[in-house]
Every structure is written in structure tokens, then in C-alpha cells.
Design a protein around this motif. Structure first.
Motif, PDB file in Angstrom:
ATOM      1  N   THR A   1      -4.010  -4.418   3.235  1.00  0.00           N
ATOM      2  CA  THR A   1      -5.330  -4.802   3.717  1.00  0.00           C
ATOM      3  C   THR A   1      -5.413  -4.521   5.209  1.00  0.00           C
ATOM      4  OG1 THR A   1      -5.389  -6.578   2.079  1.00  0.00           O
ATOM      5  CG2 THR A   1      -6.968  -6.726   3.874  1.00  0.00           C
ATOM      6  N   PHE A   2      -6.539  -4.009   5.642  1.00  0.00           N
ATOM      7  CA  PHE A   2      -6.715  -3.750   7.073  1.00  0.00           C
ATOM      8  C   PHE A   2      -8.131  -4.126   7.488  1.00  0.00           C
ATOM      9  CE2 PHE A   2      -7.741   0.177   4.837  1.00  0.00           C
ATOM     10  CZ  PHE A   2      -8.978   0.523   5.375  1.00  0.00           C
ATOM     11  N   ASP A   3      -8.278  -4.360   8.763  1.00  0.00           N
ATOM     12  CA  ASP A   3      -9.594  -4.657   9.329  1.00  0.00           C
ATOM     13  C   ASP A   3     -10.224  -3.367   9.820  1.00  0.00           C
ATOM     14  OD1 ASP A   3      -9.373  -7.453   8.992  1.00  0.00           O
ATOM     15  OD2 ASP A   3      -8.208  -7.616  10.846  1.00  0.00           O
ATOM     16  N   ASN A   4     -11.539  -3.305   9.727  1.00  0.00           N
ATOM     17  CA  ASN A   4     -12.250  -2.181  10.320  1.00  0.00           C
ATOM     18  C   ASN A   4     -12.194  -2.325  11.834  1.00  0.00           C
ATOM     19  OD1 ASN A   4     -12.989  -1.006   7.872  1.00  0.00           O
ATOM     20  ND2 ASN A   4     -14.777  -2.313   7.690  1.00  0.00           N
TER      21      ASN A   4
ATOM     22  N   THR B   1       0.998   4.696   8.078  1.00  0.00           N
ATOM     23  CA  THR B   1       2.396   4.344   8.308  1.00  0.00           C
ATOM     24  C   THR B   1       2.706   2.948   7.763  1.00  0.00           C
ATOM     25  OG1 THR B   1       2.386   5.699  10.310  1.00  0.00           O
ATOM     26  CG2 THR B   1       4.192   4.137  10.072  1.00  0.00           C
ATOM     27  N   GLU B   2       1.881   1.983   8.111  1.00  0.00           N
ATOM     28  CA  GLU B   2       2.143   0.597   7.695  1.00  0.00           C
ATOM     29  C   GLU B   2       2.141   0.409   6.188  1.00  0.00           C
ATOM     30  OE1 GLU B   2       0.588  -2.172  11.389  1.00  0.00           O
ATOM     31  OE2 GLU B   2      -0.698  -1.965   9.633  1.00  0.00           O
ATOM     32  N   ILE B   3       1.309   1.140   5.494  1.00  0.00           N
ATOM     33  CA  ILE B   3       1.234   0.973   4.041  1.00  0.00           C
ATOM     34  C   ILE B   3       2.582   1.257   3.370  1.00  0.00           C
ATOM     35  CG2 ILE B   3       0.480   3.315   3.479  1.00  0.00           C
ATOM     36  CD1 ILE B   3      -1.404   2.021   1.390  1.00  0.00           C
ATOM     37  N   GLN B   4       3.434   2.011   4.060  1.00  0.00           N
ATOM     38  CA  GLN B   4       4.744   2.348   3.497  1.00  0.00           C
ATOM     39  C   GLN B   4       5.653   1.122   3.378  1.00  0.00           C
ATOM     40  OE1 GLN B   4       5.083   5.580   2.474  1.00  0.00           O
ATOM     41  NE2 GLN B   4       3.053   5.967   3.344  1.00  0.00           N
TER      42      GLN B   4
ATOM     43  N   SER C   1      -8.769   0.531  -3.429  1.00  0.00           N
ATOM     44  CA  SER C   1      -8.558   1.960  -3.623  1.00  0.00           C
ATOM     45  C   SER C   1      -7.073   2.245  -3.450  1.00  0.00           C
ATOM     46  CB  SER C   1      -9.412   2.760  -2.635  1.00  0.00           C
ATOM     47  OG  SER C   1      -9.430   4.118  -3.013  1.00  0.00           O
ATOM     48  N   ASP C   2      -6.735   3.462  -3.014  1.00  0.00           N
ATOM     49  CA  ASP C   2      -5.333   3.794  -2.814  1.00  0.00           C
ATOM     50  C   ASP C   2      -5.150   4.671  -1.584  1.00  0.00           C
ATOM     51  OD1 ASP C   2      -6.048   6.407  -3.649  1.00  0.00           O
ATOM     52  OD2 ASP C   2      -5.340   6.070  -5.671  1.00  0.00           O
ATOM     53  N   LEU C   3      -3.897   4.915  -1.245  1.00  0.00           N
ATOM     54  CA  LEU C   3      -3.578   5.699  -0.056  1.00  0.00           C
ATOM     55  C   LEU C   3      -4.164   7.102  -0.135  1.00  0.00           C
ATOM     56  CD1 LEU C   3      -2.163   6.118   2.653  1.00  0.00           C
ATOM     57  CD2 LEU C   3      -0.063   6.648   1.390  1.00  0.00           C
ATOM     58  N   GLN C   4      -4.120   7.710  -1.298  1.00  0.00           N
ATOM     59  CA  GLN C   4      -4.670   9.062  -1.418  1.00  0.00           C
ATOM     60  C   GLN C   4      -6.148   9.078  -1.057  1.00  0.00           C
ATOM     61  OE1 GLN C   4      -3.685  11.204  -4.972  1.00  0.00           O
ATOM     62  NE2 GLN C   4      -5.069  12.877  -4.498  1.00  0.00           N
TER      63      GLN C   4
ATOM     64  N   LEU D   1       1.227   7.693  -2.779  1.00  0.00           N
ATOM     65  CA  LEU D   1      -0.218   7.988  -2.820  1.00  0.00           C
ATOM     66  C   LEU D   1      -0.977   6.968  -3.649  1.00  0.00           C
ATOM     67  CD1 LEU D   1      -0.123  11.862  -3.154  1.00  0.00           C
ATOM     68  CD2 LEU D   1      -0.865  10.539  -1.156  1.00  0.00           C
ATOM     69  N   GLY D   2      -0.282   6.328  -4.580  1.00  0.00           N
ATOM     70  CA  GLY D   2      -0.905   5.315  -5.428  1.00  0.00           C
ATOM     71  C   GLY D   2      -0.875   3.911  -4.859  1.00  0.00           C
ATOM     72  N   TYR D   3      -0.246   3.716  -3.683  1.00  0.00           N
ATOM     73  CA  TYR D   3      -0.224   2.383  -3.074  1.00  0.00           C
ATOM     74  C   TYR D   3      -1.650   1.859  -2.942  1.00  0.00           C
ATOM     75  CZ  TYR D   3       4.711   2.799  -1.576  1.00  0.00           C
ATOM     76  OH  TYR D   3       6.075   2.922  -1.516  1.00  0.00           O
TER      77      TYR D   3
END
Length: 147
Positions: free
Chosen positions: A67-70, A57-60, A125-128, A113-115
Motif C-alpha cells: 500500500t502506498f500514499d499518493n 523497490t519497496e514492493i520487493q 492491482s499488481d506490480l505489472q 510482477l504479480g505482487y
């Protein structure tokens, strides 16, 4: 993406059918205190769903690359005490989260998908990739639960 969406839908159906038929003793059995029971693995899949739903959701709308944390998997399983939770509650939550994720899959396009995404390892990498990896991860653990 339709194939991935269908695959997730199939896994949700398999999970609900298989887990709802399993005995409590089978779901709570653990070979050792360091190993998760099948119920705790389901809890881990809930945590994975929650975290990935937020990512998908946030990537949108967040700055790219995203960037996200594990997240701390073992700590979440322990803190949520999935071993002592009611199985129908866990199964309903898991199903609901994954149905929401399946819907998010259905509304993506080539652009979204390419974000770009920066993974915890620093790899880009990307969303896909994230979405495919999520379903692969879910399938792997679902086999552990149903096997």
C-alpha cells in the motif's frame, strides 16, 4: 516485460534528444500561472520517477498487499522550483532515474510482477500494472514536452 523495458529505453532516448535541443524559452514558457511549463512537466516526471522507483523497490520486501500514499504533485513541482533549475541537471536526473527503473523492469519475474498493490483509490492491482501505468504516464507527458 522486455517489451516494456524496450519502450522505456526508447522514451528515454527520445526525451534526452528532444529536450536537449529545445530552447530555454520554449521550456520555460507557460500559458498561465496555473499551467506547468515544459520544464515543470519534466520536473513532474522526475518526481514521478522518484516516487515510483521507491514503490517498485519497496514492493520487493514489504508486506503484501503493498500500500502506498499518493504524492502531492503540484506541491512537489513548486517546492523543487523546477522552473528555475538548470535544464541539464534536470535532464540528467530524469535519465538516471529512468535508467534505474528500466533495470528494475529487467529483473522482474512472474512472481514479482504479480505482487498485489493497493492503489490510492483502494483498488487492488499488481506490480505489472504499476509498471505499465508508469510508462504510459511518462509517454503522455513526454509528448507534451516534445510537442
Amino acid at each position: 516485460m522486455k517489451a516494456l523495458e524496450n519502450r522505456l529505453e526508447h522514451l528515454i532516448q527520445l526525451g534526452v534528444e528532444g529536450i536537449s535541443k529545445a530552447s530555454e524559452s520554449k521550456l520555460t514558457y507557460s500559458v498561465s500561472p496555473e499551467k506547468w511549463s515544459k520544464k515543470e512537466i519534466l520536473g513532474h516526471l522526475i518526481d514521478s520517477g522518484v516516487n515510483n522507483l521507491q514503490r517498485f523497490t519497496e514492493i520487493q520486501f514489504k508486506t503484501k498487499p503493498y500500500t502506498f500514499d499518493n504524492y502531492k504533485q503540484a506541491d512537489l513541482v513548486k517546492a523543487n522550483d523546477y522552473q528555475h533549475a538548470e535544464i541539464n541537471e534536470l535532464l540528467g536526473l530524469w535519465k538516471a532515474i529512468n535508467n534505474r527503473i528500466r533495470y528494475l523492469f529487467s529483473i522482474q519475474n512472474e512472481t514479482t510482477l504479480g505482487y498485489k498493490v493497493v492503489l490510492g483509490s483502494g483498488e487492488v492491482s499488481d506490480l505489472q500494472f504499476l509498471m505499465v501505468d508508469y510508462v504510459d504516464h511518462l509517454e503522455y507527458h513526454l509528448k507534451q514536452i516534445l510537442g
